[in-house]
Design a protein around this motif. Structure first.
Motif, PDB file in Angstrom:
ATOM      1  N   LEU A 169     -33.932 -39.573-125.333  1.00  0.00           N
ATOM      2  CA  LEU A 169     -33.877 -39.984-126.732  1.00  0.00           C
ATOM      3  C   LEU A 169     -32.989 -41.214-126.830  1.00  0.00           C
ATOM      4  O   LEU A 169     -31.847 -41.205-126.363  1.00  0.00           O
ATOM      5  CB  LEU A 169     -33.303 -38.870-127.601  1.00  0.00           C
ATOM      6  N   ILE A 170     -33.513 -42.293-127.405  1.00  0.00           N
ATOM      7  CA  ILE A 170     -32.745 -43.527-127.544  1.00  0.00           C
ATOM      8  C   ILE A 170     -31.916 -43.471-128.823  1.00  0.00           C
ATOM      9  O   ILE A 170     -32.452 -43.361-129.929  1.00  0.00           O
ATOM     10  CB  ILE A 170     -33.671 -44.758-127.585  1.00  0.00           C
ATOM     11  N   GLU A 171     -30.591 -43.525-128.676  1.00  0.00           N
ATOM     12  CA  GLU A 171     -29.670 -43.503-129.806  1.00  0.00           C
ATOM     13  C   GLU A 171     -30.031 -42.418-130.827  1.00  0.00           C
ATOM     14  O   GLU A 171     -30.385 -42.718-131.982  1.00  0.00           O
ATOM     15  CB  GLU A 171     -29.635 -44.872-130.508  1.00  0.00           C
ATOM     16  N   PRO A 172     -29.965 -41.169-130.428  1.00  0.00           N
ATOM     17  CA  PRO A 172     -30.366 -40.083-131.341  1.00  0.00           C
ATOM     18  C   PRO A 172     -29.296 -39.763-132.378  1.00  0.00           C
ATOM     19  O   PRO A 172     -28.752 -38.663-132.432  1.00  0.00           O
ATOM     20  CB  PRO A 172     -30.569 -38.918-130.376  1.00  0.00           C
ATOM     21  N   LYS A 173     -28.967 -40.752-133.228  1.00  0.00           N
ATOM     22  CA  LYS A 173     -27.921 -40.548-134.237  1.00  0.00           C
ATOM     23  C   LYS A 173     -28.358 -39.468-135.233  1.00  0.00           C
ATOM     24  O   LYS A 173     -29.444 -39.525-135.785  1.00  0.00           O
ATOM     25  CB  LYS A 173     -27.636 -41.854-134.965  1.00  0.00           C
ATOM     26  N   GLY A 174     -27.496 -38.518-135.447  1.00  0.00           N
ATOM     27  CA  GLY A 174     -27.756 -37.477-136.431  1.00  0.00           C
ATOM     28  C   GLY A 174     -28.715 -36.399-135.979  1.00  0.00           C
ATOM     29  O   GLY A 174     -29.051 -35.506-136.765  1.00  0.00           O
ATOM     30  N   PHE A 175     -29.164 -36.440-134.723  1.00  0.00           N
ATOM     31  CA  PHE A 175     -30.160 -35.467-134.289  1.00  0.00           C
ATOM     32  C   PHE A 175     -29.585 -34.055-134.233  1.00  0.00           C
ATOM     33  O   PHE A 175     -30.253 -33.079-134.582  1.00  0.00           O
ATOM     34  CB  PHE A 175     -30.717 -35.853-132.914  1.00  0.00           C
ATOM     35  N   LYS A 176     -28.335 -33.933-133.824  1.00  0.00           N
ATOM     36  CA  LYS A 176     -27.768 -32.599-133.622  1.00  0.00           C
ATOM     37  C   LYS A 176     -27.583 -31.815-134.923  1.00  0.00           C
ATOM     38  O   LYS A 176     -27.424 -30.600-134.893  1.00  0.00           O
ATOM     39  CB  LYS A 176     -26.436 -32.722-132.873  1.00  0.00           C
ATOM     40  N   GLN A 177     -27.610 -32.510-136.065  1.00  0.00           N
ATOM     41  CA  GLN A 177     -27.516 -31.792-137.332  1.00  0.00           C
ATOM     42  C   GLN A 177     -28.731 -30.907-137.554  1.00  0.00           C
ATOM     43  O   GLN A 177     -28.680 -29.948-138.314  1.00  0.00           O
ATOM     44  CB  GLN A 177     -27.380 -32.784-138.488  1.00  0.00           C
ATOM     45  N   TYR A 178     -29.840 -31.234-136.882  1.00  0.00           N
ATOM     46  CA  TYR A 178     -31.057 -30.425-137.013  1.00  0.00           C
ATOM     47  C   TYR A 178     -31.078 -29.264-136.020  1.00  0.00           C
ATOM     48  O   TYR A 178     -32.038 -28.500-135.978  1.00  0.00           O
ATOM     49  CB  TYR A 178     -32.294 -31.307-136.809  1.00  0.00           C
ATOM     50  N   LEU A 179     -30.022 -29.142-135.217  1.00  0.00           N
ATOM     51  CA  LEU A 179     -29.934 -28.053-134.244  1.00  0.00           C
ATOM     52  C   LEU A 179     -28.889 -27.018-134.647  1.00  0.00           C
ATOM     53  O   LEU A 179     -28.497 -26.186-133.829  1.00  0.00           O
ATOM     54  CB  LEU A 179     -29.587 -28.621-132.857  1.00  0.00           C
ATOM     55  N   ASP A 180     -28.449 -27.051-135.929  1.00  0.00           N
ATOM     56  CA  ASP A 180     -27.398 -26.127-136.369  1.00  0.00           C
ATOM     57  C   ASP A 180     -27.940 -24.769-136.798  1.00  0.00           C
ATOM     58  O   ASP A 180     -27.179 -23.900-137.248  1.00  0.00           O
ATOM     59  CB  ASP A 180     -26.595 -26.745-137.512  1.00  0.00           C
ATOM     60  N   GLY A 181     -29.246 -24.569-136.676  1.00  0.00           N
ATOM     61  CA  GLY A 181     -29.845 -23.282-137.019  1.00  0.00           C
ATOM     62  C   GLY A 181     -30.440 -23.217-138.405  1.00  0.00           C
ATOM     63  O   GLY A 181     -31.201 -22.301-138.717  1.00  0.00           O
ATOM     64  N   THR A 182     -30.131 -24.188-139.273  1.00  0.00           N
ATOM     65  CA  THR A 182     -30.669 -24.172-140.640  1.00  0.00           C
ATOM     66  C   THR A 182     -32.018 -24.889-140.718  1.00  0.00           C
ATOM     67  O   THR A 182     -32.757 -24.705-141.670  1.00  0.00           O
ATOM     68  CB  THR A 182     -29.687 -24.826-141.627  1.00  0.00           C
ATOM     69  N   TRP A 183     -32.304 -25.726-139.727  1.00  0.00           N
ATOM     70  CA  TRP A 183     -33.566 -26.444-139.680  1.00  0.00           C
ATOM     71  C   TRP A 183     -34.478 -25.834-138.617  1.00  0.00           C
ATOM     72  O   TRP A 183     -34.029 -25.491-137.530  1.00  0.00           O
ATOM     73  CB  TRP A 183     -33.350 -27.923-139.356  1.00  0.00           C
ATOM     74  N   LYS A 184     -35.749 -25.726-138.941  1.00  0.00           N
ATOM     75  CA  LYS A 184     -36.743 -25.239-137.986  1.00  0.00           C
ATOM     76  C   LYS A 184     -37.573 -26.419-137.504  1.00  0.00           C
ATOM     77  O   LYS A 184     -38.307 -27.035-138.259  1.00  0.00           O
ATOM     78  CB  LYS A 184     -37.660 -24.199-138.653  1.00  0.00           C
ATOM     79  N   LEU A 185     -37.421 -26.742-136.216  1.00  0.00           N
ATOM     80  CA  LEU A 185     -38.177 -27.846-135.629  1.00  0.00           C
ATOM     81  C   LEU A 185     -39.558 -27.354-135.227  1.00  0.00           C
ATOM     82  O   LEU A 185     -39.702 -26.258-134.678  1.00  0.00           O
ATOM     83  CB  LEU A 185     -37.443 -28.419-134.417  1.00  0.00           C
ATOM     84  N   GLY A 186     -40.574 -28.154-135.490  1.00  0.00           N
ATOM     85  CA  GLY A 186     -41.943 -27.727-135.203  1.00  0.00           C
ATOM     86  C   GLY A 186     -42.711 -28.746-134.396  1.00  0.00           C
ATOM     87  O   GLY A 186     -42.316 -29.105-133.281  1.00  0.00           O
ATOM     88  N   LEU A 187     -43.792 -29.246-134.971  1.00  0.00           N
ATOM     89  CA  LEU A 187     -44.702 -30.152-134.275  1.00  0.00           C
ATOM     90  C   LEU A 187     -44.032 -31.487-133.985  1.00  0.00           C
ATOM     91  O   LEU A 187     -43.303 -32.022-134.815  1.00  0.00           O
ATOM     92  CB  LEU A 187     -45.947 -30.376-135.130  1.00  0.00           C
ATOM     93  N   ALA A 188     -44.289 -32.004-132.795  1.00  0.00           N
ATOM     94  CA  ALA A 188     -43.820 -33.340-132.419  1.00  0.00           C
ATOM     95  C   ALA A 188     -45.032 -34.205-132.113  1.00  0.00           C
ATOM     96  O   ALA A 188     -45.958 -33.775-131.429  1.00  0.00           O
ATOM     97  CB  ALA A 188     -42.895 -33.266-131.206  1.00  0.00           C
TER      98      ALA A 188
END
Length: 413
Positions: free
Chosen positions: A160-179
């Motif tokens: 991931l190139i400069e993934p600023k702010g990406f880890k906020q989506y890994l705090d358990g409140t967001w559900k990651l789906g289709l890429a």
């Protein structure tokens, strides 16, 4: 209430071999989508996931070499595209001149709703892409790396190139789906859908009620419960669009292959610029009024911007701004900020005097952008009039009227 967003990141495959594997998978996925689209078009626009799976799952895997989940994703992607096209057709009915005129001598236009049967050919997928399901086809690794499935047995790893702010989506409140994997020029991108559950917006939590009038002289004019008005000028936007129009005319007059390629690039550049303006404008509105705000917009579904009423030289830039896109951006940004967007009927919002209730179309001077009531003498900017009336409808909505609208009666004439 579930709110979905798309987070976009640039990725870098580890090797040239990995890039070739991704490119091959993307092309086969594109071909599979076109194959499915042809079937849907030839079978009365069948969009049942179950029926399409039963008919096409094994042919897709055998013909294009897709893995099991990729075949499912190709069907889902194609069905979603047809749903989008159906919505777009419904929002833009077919309008025609009936040949009759009203009492003022103006042509009477009639609109006919459009559905998928208006399509003359199947939806076609031009750009290679690849949809990957989280867990099955892609996963997040440590050190900001992404594991991706291709048509080969072994997964590839990309940074991931400069993934600023990406880890906020890994705090358990967001559900990651289709890429979705895309390639623009020589750069690779990964668009990841993320969904978060928010509590439903309640009318009683509204601290602000803001009426927003969308236009061209001012892209938005907002009016709040405190009587404060904010204008977002569209003058610079109009100048830039006219510049693009002149450049397109010059290239079209040449008609060479290089000119056509340049035309395509210009169109893409203009669309990206329009999207950026709408992003900035929606963010400005949300930040200005804060959380617990009810934003009130006119429902422009089926509303036709009469092109014959605009000067021919400036007709394109006058009638083709992406108002619906602005509405979409404002809606999801409002949800992320514990606010809401509601649409109200557009009837008479630009013709009604907010002081005495008089409704008279002639009171509005489009050339001077001025509204002057012929009954009480109240006068102000015509876009501000619209925002005030829209805000009033929002207040009525808060008070319990779920479908507020203005009605022209003998008292308002």
């Amino acid at each position: 209430m579930d709110q979905s967003i798309v987070i976009k990141y640039q990725i870098k495959p580890k090797s040239h071999t990995d890039e070739k594997s991704l490119a091959q998978a993307m092309e086969q996925f594109r071909l599979a989508c076109n194959y499915i689209s042809q079937y849907i078009f030839e079978h009365d626009f069948e969009r049942s996931q179950t029926k399409l799976n039963n008919k096409l799952y094994h042919p897709i895997r055998d013909k294009f070499g897709l893995k099991a989940q990729m075949a499912q994703s190709a069907i889902r992607c194609t069905v979603a595209r047809y749903k989008t096209v159906k919505t777009q057709l419904a929002r833009h009915p077919f309008c025609y001149d009936t040949g009759k005129k009203d009492e003022n001598g103006k042509p009477i236009w009639k609109s006919i709703p459009r559905d998928l049967n208006w399509l003359g050919k199947p939806v076609f997928f031009h750009r290679p892409q690849l949809d990957l399901q989280r867990g099955r086809d892609w996963s997040y690794q440590k050190d900001n790396q992404i594991s991706l499935n291709t048509l080969q047995k072994k997964r590839i790893i990309a940074d991931l190139i400069e993934p600023k702010g990406f880890k906020q989506y890994l705090d358990g409140t967001w559900k990651l789906g289709l890429a979705k994997v895309l390639k623009v020029g020589q750069k690779w991108y990964l668009h990841i859908s993320a969904t978060k559950t928010f509590s439903d917006y309640q009318k009683g939590q509204s601290q602000h009620v803001v009426g927003i009038d969308r236009g061209l002289h001012f892209l938005t004019t907002s009016y709040d419960e405190k009587g404060q008005t904010a204008f977002y000028s569209g003058k610079k936007v109009m100048q830039i669009r006219r510049k693009y129009k002149r450049l397109r005319a010059q290239l079209q007059s040449k008609g060479t292959k290089s000119a056509k390629r340049k035309l395509k690039k210009i169109g893409q550049r203009e669309n990206r610029w329009m999207t950026d303006v709408n992003h900035q404008l929606s963010k400005t509105l949300v930040d200005k009024y804060g959380s617990n705000t009810l934003f009130v917009l006119e429902d422009l579904t089926g509303v036709r911007f009469a092109t014959e009423q605009h000067d021919k030289d400036y007709r394109y830039e006058d009638v083709s701004w992406a108002f619906y896109q602005l509405e979409q951006f404002l809606t999801y940004k409002a949800h992320l900020n514990h606010s809401e967007v509601v649409k109200v009927a557009a009837n008479y919002t630009s013709q009604r005097c907010p002081k005495c209730g008089r409704i008279n179309k002639a009171n509005r001077d489009h050339h001077k952008h001025l509204y002057t009531c012929d009954k009480c003498g109240y006068s102000t900017n015509d876009d501000r009039i619209g925002a005030i009336n829209i805000q009033l409808l929002g207040t009525r909505y808060i008070s319990g009227n779920d479908q507020p609208r203005f009605v022209k009666t003998t008292d308002s004439e």
